[in-house]
Design an enzyme around this catalytic site. Structure first.
Site, PDB file in Angstrom:
ATOM      1  N   CYS A 139     -12.651  76.262  35.623  1.00 16.07           N
ATOM      2  CA  CYS A 139     -13.597  76.710  36.640  1.00 16.07           C
ATOM      3  C   CYS A 139     -12.868  77.575  37.658  1.00 16.07           C
ATOM      4  O   CYS A 139     -11.746  77.273  37.985  1.00 16.07           O
ATOM      5  CB  CYS A 139     -14.206  75.514  37.360  1.00 16.07           C
ATOM      6  N   PRO A 140     -13.495  78.577  38.175  1.00 10.27           N
ATOM      7  CA  PRO A 140     -14.861  79.053  37.923  1.00 10.27           C
ATOM      8  C   PRO A 140     -14.910  80.178  36.898  1.00 10.27           C
ATOM      9  O   PRO A 140     -15.906  80.871  36.815  1.00 10.27           O
ATOM     10  CB  PRO A 140     -15.231  79.610  39.300  1.00 10.27           C
TER      11      PRO A 140
END
Lengths: 405, 75
Positions: B13-14
């Protein structure tokens, strides 16, 4: 006859319901709100039991311990965490519990996988760990302990570190976005899928192994209890619970800070703020009765902001703050393993580099415990005012998104 | 009605979400994007984002710790 079918249908109903609950608890991800509230309550219970959540000082101790093993004599940077064997340090057992809890919970949900990365991924992990290692001795101590808990524990350092963490996470996010921009150019758009993806229906052995992990930790806790070290066993179990909560809900304190300024989406931080509003009341009630009033009250000064900034960049690059990399290492992310190692070796060398421990010497301010300065009412107004201001700030940032779109 | 694959395996992430957002912009209505992820956060936040956009989303568990997120661009 009627009785019998009645019992059978009730049993069937109960069985069906239990199956549903099991699936919701251990197969589906939890809603974020459930995760943060579970965190806030578990953290309060653990404070009542022994201590509040914080994970990096004991990791720094591991680093110092490793240097000592290698023949380089150095002290652990955090005074309450002197170098000692891992199995005898209850704070280290909290971290071990977190890793094993995440491992067990990922196995139960059939989500465990050893994730290997390319060179860039490992570089991000290593650099992120080093930056968090520097940040943790400057703030002190980390994102969860220095911002989340410290604010609830009425320490001025908490709100100050939030400023640094927010800005650092933004810079970290921009670095990642720059990296992605390059990667997007390299995507081969012609690679279409060949047929529908094959769903593996075969039975997985992971849930059984997950249950074994939980049983193993329970047995370990029992051994500590029988050996006359009940708090060690207790913190191990609290760690297990934290690992489970964070893994199930995907709660990520790094994302909470990162998303505000990079994607202008503050939903994670809004939940975190709400959990703090609940937790602050609990900490205040306990501390007002004279229970561990100085617990999690840290030196306050410019180093909160500077340390938060460095830590903020690090946690975004590494893909998780102190708590996050512990949980992800349990889920099988090798990048997090590397971040833990570089983080603990960096923080563990602090006394060697700086000459004093954390909180001592020219660099650090004095601990500011808000009720001592503002009184109990003033301290509550200050913390709730801070939470409200942060919330309004997020709304203001989110509002800008629509303007631009 | 083309079908595209976005390989986001091994990305934390992200990154999977940002790449998905970028790709979806380039797709035509009716096209399908299959995002391959092995990050346990991405299997939650990518479908959440896509549902919020109003796209049709399906999550397939391919194997342990590995998911395909199938997104149909509906508008």
């Amino acid at each position: 006859m009627v009785e019998k079918t009645d019992t059978a249908s009730r049993l069937a109903y109960a069985g069906q319901s239990l199956k549903g609950v099991w699936s919701q608890l251990f197969r589906q991800p939890w809603p974020l709100g459930v995760g943060v509230m579970a965190m806030a309550i578990t953290n309060l219970f653990m404070f009542m039991y022994a201590r509040a959540l914080g994970v990096f000082p004991q990791m720094a101790m591991w680093g110092s311990g490793l240097y000592n093993l290698l023949g380089l004599k150095t002290e652990s940077p955090f005074a309450p965490f002197p170098v000692q064997p891992l199995y005898r340090d209850m704070h280290s057992l909290l971290n071990v519990g977190i890793i094993l809890g995440a491992l067990g919970s990922a196995l139960l949900a059939r989500e465990f996988k050893l994730r290997r990365e390319d060179g860039v991924g490992y570089l991000l992990g290593a650099v992120g760990g080093i930056l968090m290692g520097i940040g943790t001795v400057l703030i002190p101590p980390c994102n969860v302990g220095g911002f989340w808990v410290a604010t609830m524990a009425l320490s001025l350092s908490g709100p100050l570190s939030a400023v640094g963490l927010l800005l650092g996470a933004y810079v970290g996010g921009r670095i990642l976005q720059g990296h992605i921009r390059k990667a997007v150019l390299e995507i081969d758009f012609g690679r279409a899928a060949v047929g529908p993806p094959v769903r593996r229906q075969s039975e997985s052995s992971q849930p059984i192994r997950g249950i074994l992990i939980f049983l193993l930790v329970l047995a370990l806790a029992l051994i500590y209890y029988l050996a006359g070290m009940p708090k060690h066993g207790g913190l191990l179990l609290f760690g297990l619970l934290f690992g489970l909560i964070v893994q199930r809900s995907r709660l990520c304190f790094a994302a909470a800070f990162r998303e505000i300024l990079t994607t202008r989406d503050g939903v994670v931080m809004k939940w975190v703020l709400l959990s703090m509003a609940v937790g602050t009341l609990g900490f205040t009630l306990l501390k007002a009765q004279g229970y561990q009033p100085q617990h999690m009250v840290f030196p306050a000064g410019w180093h909160n902001i500077a340390g938060g900034f460095v830590f903020g960049i690090g946690m975004v690059l590494a893909g998780g703050c102190g708590l996050g990399i512990l949980v992800r290492s349990g889920e099988g992310y090798t990048r997090s393993w590397l971040a833990i190692i570089t983080g603990m070796l960096t923080a563990g060398a602090w006394v060697h580099v700086y000459g004093h421990r954390v909180g001592e010497g020219w660099l650090y301010g004095r601990p500011v415990y808000l009720p001592e300065v503002l009184g109990w009412g003033g301290a509550l107004v200050f913390v709730y005012g801070f939470l409200l201001l942060f919330y309004l700030f997020i709304l203001w940032v989110e509002g800008g998104k629509h303007e631009r779109a | 009605m083309a079908e595209y694959v976005l390989d986001a395996l091994g990305e934390a992430c992200p990154v999977p979400l940002i790449r998905t957002e970028k790709k979806m912009k380039e797709l035509k209505v009716g096209d399908i994007l299959i995002v391959q992820v092995d990050h346990s956060c991405a299997m939650k936040n990518v479908p959440e984002w896509a549902r919020k956009q109003g796209y049709n989303v399906e999550l397939e568990e391919v194997e342990e710790g590995r998911w395909d997120i199938i997104i149909e661009k509906t508008k």
